[in-house]
Write an enzyme that holds these catalytic residues in place. Sequence first.
Site, PDB file in Angstrom:
ATOM      1  N   VAL A   1       9.919   3.633  13.967  1.00  0.00           N
ATOM      2  CA  VAL A   1      10.770   4.440  14.839  1.00  0.00           C
ATOM      3  C   VAL A   1      12.214   4.325  14.378  1.00  0.00           C
ATOM      4  O   VAL A   1      12.738   3.225  14.204  1.00  0.00           O
ATOM      5  CB  VAL A   1      10.689   3.978  16.308  1.00  0.00           C
ATOM      6  CG1 VAL A   1      11.561   4.861  17.188  1.00  0.00           C
ATOM      7  CG2 VAL A   1       9.252   3.984  16.804  1.00  0.00           C
TER       8      VAL A   1
ATOM      9  N   LEU B   1       3.472   3.672  -2.904  1.00  0.00           N
ATOM     10  CA  LEU B   1       4.711   3.499  -3.671  1.00  0.00           C
ATOM     11  C   LEU B   1       5.415   4.850  -3.776  1.00  0.00           C
ATOM     12  O   LEU B   1       5.787   5.318  -4.838  1.00  0.00           O
ATOM     13  CB  LEU B   1       4.394   2.915  -5.060  1.00  0.00           C
ATOM     14  CG  LEU B   1       5.577   2.461  -5.919  1.00  0.00           C
ATOM     15  CD1 LEU B   1       6.424   1.430  -5.207  1.00  0.00           C
ATOM     16  CD2 LEU B   1       5.101   1.922  -7.258  1.00  0.00           C
TER      17      LEU B   1
ATOM     18  N   ILE C   1      17.380   1.797  12.169  1.00  0.00           N
ATOM     19  CA  ILE C   1      17.943   1.255  13.418  1.00  0.00           C
ATOM     20  C   ILE C   1      16.970   0.222  13.987  1.00  0.00           C
ATOM     21  O   ILE C   1      15.820   0.554  14.254  1.00  0.00           O
ATOM     22  CB  ILE C   1      18.142   2.369  14.471  1.00  0.00           C
ATOM     23  CG1 ILE C   1      18.914   3.549  13.891  1.00  0.00           C
ATOM     24  CG2 ILE C   1      18.843   1.818  15.702  1.00  0.00           C
ATOM     25  CD1 ILE C   1      18.980   4.763  14.825  1.00  0.00           C
TER      26      ILE C   1
ATOM     27  N   LYS D   1       6.830   8.615  18.307  1.00  0.00           N
ATOM     28  CA  LYS D   1       7.857   7.568  18.377  1.00  0.00           C
ATOM     29  C   LYS D   1       8.182   7.224  19.824  1.00  0.00           C
ATOM     30  O   LYS D   1       8.384   6.057  20.171  1.00  0.00           O
ATOM     31  CB  LYS D   1       9.100   8.023  17.625  1.00  0.00           C
ATOM     32  CG  LYS D   1       8.851   8.114  16.102  1.00  0.00           C
ATOM     33  CD  LYS D   1       9.936   8.890  15.397  1.00  0.00           C
ATOM     34  CE  LYS D   1       9.688   8.960  13.901  1.00  0.00           C
ATOM     35  NZ  LYS D   1      10.578   9.942  13.259  1.00  0.00           N
TER      36      LYS D   1
ATOM     37  N   VAL E   1      14.728 -17.494   3.905  1.00  0.00           N
ATOM     38  CA  VAL E   1      13.364 -17.887   4.284  1.00  0.00           C
ATOM     39  C   VAL E   1      12.891 -19.137   3.542  1.00  0.00           C
ATOM     40  O   VAL E   1      11.868 -19.718   3.887  1.00  0.00           O
ATOM     41  CB  VAL E   1      12.347 -16.745   4.054  1.00  0.00           C
ATOM     42  CG1 VAL E   1      12.731 -15.537   4.888  1.00  0.00           C
ATOM     43  CG2 VAL E   1      12.238 -16.363   2.583  1.00  0.00           C
TER      44      VAL E   1
ATOM     45  N   LEU F   1       0.862  -1.184   0.000  1.00  0.00           N
ATOM     46  CA  LEU F   1       0.000   0.000   0.000  1.00  0.00           C
ATOM     47  C   LEU F   1       0.894   1.228   0.000  1.00  0.00           C
ATOM     48  O   LEU F   1       1.482   1.578   1.024  1.00  0.00           O
ATOM     49  CB  LEU F   1      -0.904   0.014   1.234  1.00  0.00           C
ATOM     50  CG  LEU F   1      -1.827  -1.195   1.475  1.00  0.00           C
ATOM     51  CD1 LEU F   1      -2.691  -0.952   2.711  1.00  0.00           C
ATOM     52  CD2 LEU F   1      -2.710  -1.458   0.258  1.00  0.00           C
TER      53      LEU F   1
END
Lengths: 429, 429
Positions: free
Chosen positions: B132, B11, B136, B205, B33, B9
């Site tokens: 957030v 682009l 990182i 955040k 995976v 959802l």
Amino acid sequence: MKPVKVGLLGLGTVGTGVVRIVEGNQQDLNSQVGSPIVIEKIAVRSTDKVRSVEIDAAKLTIDPWEVIRDPEIDVIVEVMGGIDQTKEYILEALERGKHVVTANKDLMALHGSELLAKAQEKQCDVFYEASVAGGIPIIRTLIEGFSSDRIVKIMGIVNGTTNYILTKMSQEGASYEDVLKEAQDLGYAESDPTSDVEGLDAARKMAILGTLGFRTNVELDDVTVQGISSVTKEDITYARKLGYEMKLLGIATSSNEHITISVQPTMIKQNHPLASVNGVFNAVYVHGEAVGETMFYGAGAGEMPTATSIVADLVAVVKNLKLGVNGLKAIVPYKTKKLQSTDQVFYKNFILLHVDDKAGVLAQITQVFAEYDVSLASVVQQPNEHNPDAEIVIITHRASKANFDKVLQHFEQLDVIQRIKSVYRVEDI
Amino acid sequence: MKPVKVGLLGLGTVGTGVVRIVEGNQQDLNSQVGSPIVIEKIAVRSTDKVRSVEIDAAKLTIDPWEVIRDPEIDVIVEVMGGIDQTKEYILEALERGKHVVTANKDLMALHGSELLAKAQEKQCDVFYEASVAGGIPIIRTLIEGFSSDRIVKIMGIVNGTTNYILTKMSQEGASYEDVLKEAQDLGYAESDPTSDVEGLDAARKMAILGTLGFRTNVELDDVTVQGISSVTKEDITYARKLGYEMKLLGIATSSNEHITISVQPTMIKQNHPLASVNGVFNAVYVHGEAVGETMFYGAGAGEMPTATSIVADLVAVVKNLKLGVNGLKAIVPYKTKKLQSTDQVFYKNFILLHVDDKAGVLAQITQVFAEYDVSLASVVQQPNEHNPDAEIVIITHRASKANFDKVLQHFEQLDVIQRIKSVYRVEDI
């Protein structure tokens, strides 16, 4: 869910921390995993020793096999150290279907792939977050946080002892010998400091980080190692004057699927985030193709930081137990290892020479660099305070290690050079 | 295993990065995976737009519902932003048993607990690492890396725009207005910068980090917020003169099970690891009872760093799919939220006053501090270059917020005080 029973191998500093956290945070841990975690049995060297945590004497044994063979025990936490004998313990534990959490970098660097293969065969977990950089969850970060990215460079300050020594030398202008002595008195360095100061401990950790970051089986022999025992306070003074800090850096790089891993004292630009990692702190800088520059900072050793990582691994084992998925999430390194040849490893170098103080010397020296295609970023010649020789300080541009090594070999033959005083890798970025 | 099909959802910048990584790293992802990850459908605002990645036009739709209702799709990656409408999309996706990866901090801060509850009900994953601090992996770190520890303090530079502005002001002595304009021209700040500069983005955040770090449901209303729009270059000059950098810090603390969360411009000691986090970079400092001080540093935004986190979440979803454990590993906050009252929140303060330049003023002012039990670390009175008033610069010792607020209220009544020019929180550790 019924209690999860843990057998602890070792009750030294870190083992004590594990007991403290498991007991002190029992309620929090229970809330997260849905069952109590109980330390059932502990193998110790002596059952008589006075301990700083309260332990039911009935849990102690001097026989690790008693812990490993106890059918009640679900998870073995290994914090006793050692390699060959400890490997036997862990293999037997896995054979018996027990999961393993270890802080043992030596073991993981040397026999990690064998242990992980056995774990996979037995559908057991082997977790080892505490083996690198103590309380910093760098192993999780490389396996999970950056699973989507291609890591191109890892630089680590992963040995607290040497970072303490270099920091003190830099901040106080002290000599290596004096600071080492002080570190030993404070318990930051072992009475035999070889493994730390010669870079072996860091090399083991870098082998682990390289394996995870580059998804290929890095072995200890793949890491070229140089320690800090020959770093002088004069070298550090030069480094600072030029805008660098001296750090023992593990550096692992990957380009075009070829990797290179080394540990060596390195001059790193003062504005780089690693340059201000001081004292016994550790930090791992990770550069990913997509994520760019990242850094992870924290305590690299010590009772509680290391125990934090061990118990976090324990929580992960118990969550997997609950879901019945132990041993099913391991990522086996899937890339063929290709080591970069030294003619494809490029970096800058610092070199300090003692030379005859007479005309034409600098010309001879720069001619050698030119011959091997090593170009120079800066050259300073100055009289040496202490003897009749002159000093020449050179920083090269990025040059292949192969060519730079040829320069050094050539210098050995050159009569006007009295001594190659110091040579360091330089990291500008 | 058959391909895992993803519906995207949005682009825009980040969505494009997701496509780039999923396609560019296809082989690596597959190795991890065990099945191909395919972006099956993409909801966009306009199907005609020229894109910087090659996309099969047949995959594009302007109707998000078409993506959400496609029974072939296993995972929804939401990078369109927005709150109410987007929440509906995600709830419907979960209702249909689809897993969700989102970068939407606004949504997670406002409706995270509702979405996570629905996910649990439907045994679906909702992951939001990218919400957030961009690249990182701080959410994983708080949930897994520090599962064993009790976090006592989180300090975050979690908004790149404001950090860019404050860094420029500090390094170049520029004014807030000039740097904001420049940041807007460079695309680091929105044309309406309110959400960033007034601290709202950071507050969202911090609500997410607080929820995870303290394992209790922190809501946006629990965060006290002050932005940087009134920070002047003079304030920053004062800060630096006193050995501090000015940063917009999110600060969350927990003591005795009581928490407090705020976002405000803060003067932080120059030797603190957060002080040298510059430009658009983000960093989160986490202090755990056992692990001690840690810090996590990297790009807080941008196409590829943010996409790294999203695709790492996608990898986690697919691994769970393979093991059949989606939605079973979520940690629901299990602690009752207790907010700390302001008489139990203690910190140092910087205060700059413009006062009448006459005898006895300083005595009156210091008397007010004494009255409310706020003791002073340093007081400097000096003539003001630009007008007949004098300036008084005060740094307090740690004082309760309640008492310090009373001092400020009292100052409003005091005739000798012309103006309370600036007030900042000070962090010394």
